[in-house]
Design a protein around this motif. Structure first.
Motif, PDB file in Angstrom:
ATOM      1  N   ASP A  51      28.917  49.454  46.074  1.00 61.82           N
ATOM      2  CA  ASP A  51      29.034  49.628  46.801  1.00 61.82           C
ATOM      3  C   ASP A  51      29.318  49.228  48.359  1.00 61.82           C
ATOM      4  O   ASP A  51      30.275  48.782  49.046  1.00 61.82           O
ATOM      5  N   GLU A  52      28.069  48.498  48.768  1.00 58.52           N
ATOM      6  CA  GLU A  52      27.816  47.914  49.572  1.00 58.52           C
ATOM      7  C   GLU A  52      28.454  46.327  49.286  1.00 58.52           C
ATOM      8  O   GLU A  52      29.476  45.958  50.410  1.00 58.52           O
ATOM      9  N   ALA A  53      28.709  45.650  48.610  1.00 59.73           N
ATOM     10  CA  ALA A  53      28.823  44.932  47.876  1.00 59.73           C
ATOM     11  C   ALA A  53      30.874  44.203  48.613  1.00 59.73           C
ATOM     12  O   ALA A  53      31.654  44.201  48.947  1.00 59.73           O
ATOM     13  N   ASP A 107      30.384  49.182  30.992  1.00 58.00           N
ATOM     14  CA  ASP A 107      29.336  50.445  31.247  1.00 58.00           C
ATOM     15  C   ASP A 107      28.856  51.558  30.867  1.00 58.00           C
ATOM     16  O   ASP A 107      28.200  51.619  31.979  1.00 58.00           O
ATOM     17  N   ARG A 108      29.854  51.776  30.642  1.00 55.69           N
ATOM     18  CA  ARG A 108      29.240  53.550  30.567  1.00 55.69           C
ATOM     19  C   ARG A 108      27.723  54.227  29.922  1.00 55.69           C
ATOM     20  O   ARG A 108      27.814  54.563  30.507  1.00 55.69           O
ATOM     21  N   PRO A 109      27.450  53.048  29.455  1.00 55.31           N
ATOM     22  CA  PRO A 109      26.086  53.365  29.188  1.00 55.31           C
ATOM     23  C   PRO A 109      25.078  52.974  30.234  1.00 55.31           C
ATOM     24  O   PRO A 109      23.802  53.716  30.066  1.00 55.31           O
ATOM     25  N   LYS A 110      25.421  52.616  30.746  1.00 56.57           N
ATOM     26  CA  LYS A 110      24.981  51.954  32.161  1.00 56.57           C
ATOM     27  C   LYS A 110      24.836  53.259  33.674  1.00 56.57           C
ATOM     28  O   LYS A 110      23.864  53.050  34.600  1.00 56.57           O
ATOM     29  N   GLU A 117      26.639  61.307  41.954  1.00 49.45           N
ATOM     30  CA  GLU A 117      27.757  60.835  43.050  1.00 49.45           C
ATOM     31  C   GLU A 117      28.064  59.300  42.564  1.00 49.45           C
ATOM     32  O   GLU A 117      29.459  59.551  43.164  1.00 49.45           O
ATOM     33  N   ARG A 118      27.186  58.194  43.367  1.00 50.01           N
ATOM     34  CA  ARG A 118      28.188  57.051  42.211  1.00 50.01           C
ATOM     35  C   ARG A 118      28.365  57.252  41.389  1.00 50.01           C
ATOM     36  O   ARG A 118      29.655  56.074  41.115  1.00 50.01           O
ATOM     37  N   GLU A 119      28.208  57.462  40.734  1.00 44.32           N
ATOM     38  CA  GLU A 119      28.915  57.575  38.849  1.00 44.32           C
ATOM     39  C   GLU A 119      30.366  58.124  39.322  1.00 44.32           C
ATOM     40  O   GLU A 119      31.511  57.521  38.553  1.00 44.32           O
ATOM     41  N   ALA A 120      30.594  59.016  39.663  1.00 50.85           N
ATOM     42  CA  ALA A 120      32.143  59.266  40.239  1.00 50.85           C
ATOM     43  C   ALA A 120      32.918  58.404  40.315  1.00 50.85           C
ATOM     44  O   ALA A 120      34.394  58.690  40.547  1.00 50.85           O
TER      45      ALA A 120
END
Length: 228
Positions: A51-53, A107-110, A117-120
């Motif tokens: 998010d920050e990047a 990336d789904r397993p990680k 919240e961030r996953e969404a």
């Protein structure tokens, strides 16, 4: 950075190591060179995961646009794991979100390491498309499989999936425009005759196969005959 290596840059800690990731480039150095490139009407592509990047990439690109002249088609590569303002920041920066749908699968397993919240907001294809952010979809080969048909299938999957028509356009015309190419990615008079013949319609069918490939109107590959 990347999510798997926990080097993707986030505002708050995540993952096993509970870190926030890493910066690969000094921001002042980056801004200086992006300003120079943009002033010279050169395209800039910034790799950003986290998010920050992504927010910083958008801020740098926005700061480099100091007038209303036609702007280069800058790109934020990956544009994964957005902040709450991430979609708005990408739109304000007038940049392509250059994304790779197969990373959603790998990336789904990680991605659970980020919290719900961030996953969404990790692969916000639908939200980006609905907000008017131009999408350029690709493979990130050799990190992921280069097959666009597999990537199109991945792009329609999940809560943030887009419809197959949008996925097809983003992989063809969208990717071409993000690559500064207005002559490929479409079937139209005057465009390059780079095309494939498929066994079915990837917007409606699964397991579609490539039967023939043409470059500049010349056939360069044909699937072997079943009888061969």
């Amino acid at each position: 950075g990347s999510l798997g290596a926990e080097t993707a840059r986030f505002y708050t800690p995540y993952g096993v190591r509970k870190g926030v990731g890493e910066w690969a480039t000094d921001r002042a150095w980056l801004q200086k060179h992006v300003n120079e490139a943009s002033a010279a009407r050169l395209q800039v592509a910034l790799h950003a995961i986290g998010d920050e990047a992504v927010d910083v990439a958008c801020e740098v690109l926005s700061a480099a646009r100091d007038d209303d002249r036609e702007v280069p088609r800058h790109r934020v590569e990956h544009a994964q794991h957005l902040s709450e303002q991430g979609v708005l920041n990408l739109r304000r920066a007038r940049t392509f979100a250059s994304m790779q749908p197969l990373h959603l699968v790998s990336d789904r397993p990680k991605v659970h390491r980020l919290g719900a919240e961030r996953e969404a907001r990790s692969f916000a294809l639908s939200t980006l498309a609905e907000s008017g952010v131009p999408l350029a979809l690709g493979s990130d080969w050799f990190v992921a499989d280069p097959s666009p048909l597999q990537a199109i299938a991945a792009a329609v999957d999940g809560d943030e999936g887009i419809d197959a028509e949008k996925a097809l356009v983003a992989h063809t015309a969208g990717a071409a425009r993000a690559g500064l190419d207005d002559l490929t990615g479409v079937l139209a008079a005057g465009s390059s005759a780079d095309l494939v013949v498929l066994s079915g319609d990837p917007r409606r069918e699964k397991d579609v196969q490539v039967l023939r490939t043409f470059v500049a109107g010349t056939e360069v590959w044909r699937a072997p005959s079943p009888e061969a």
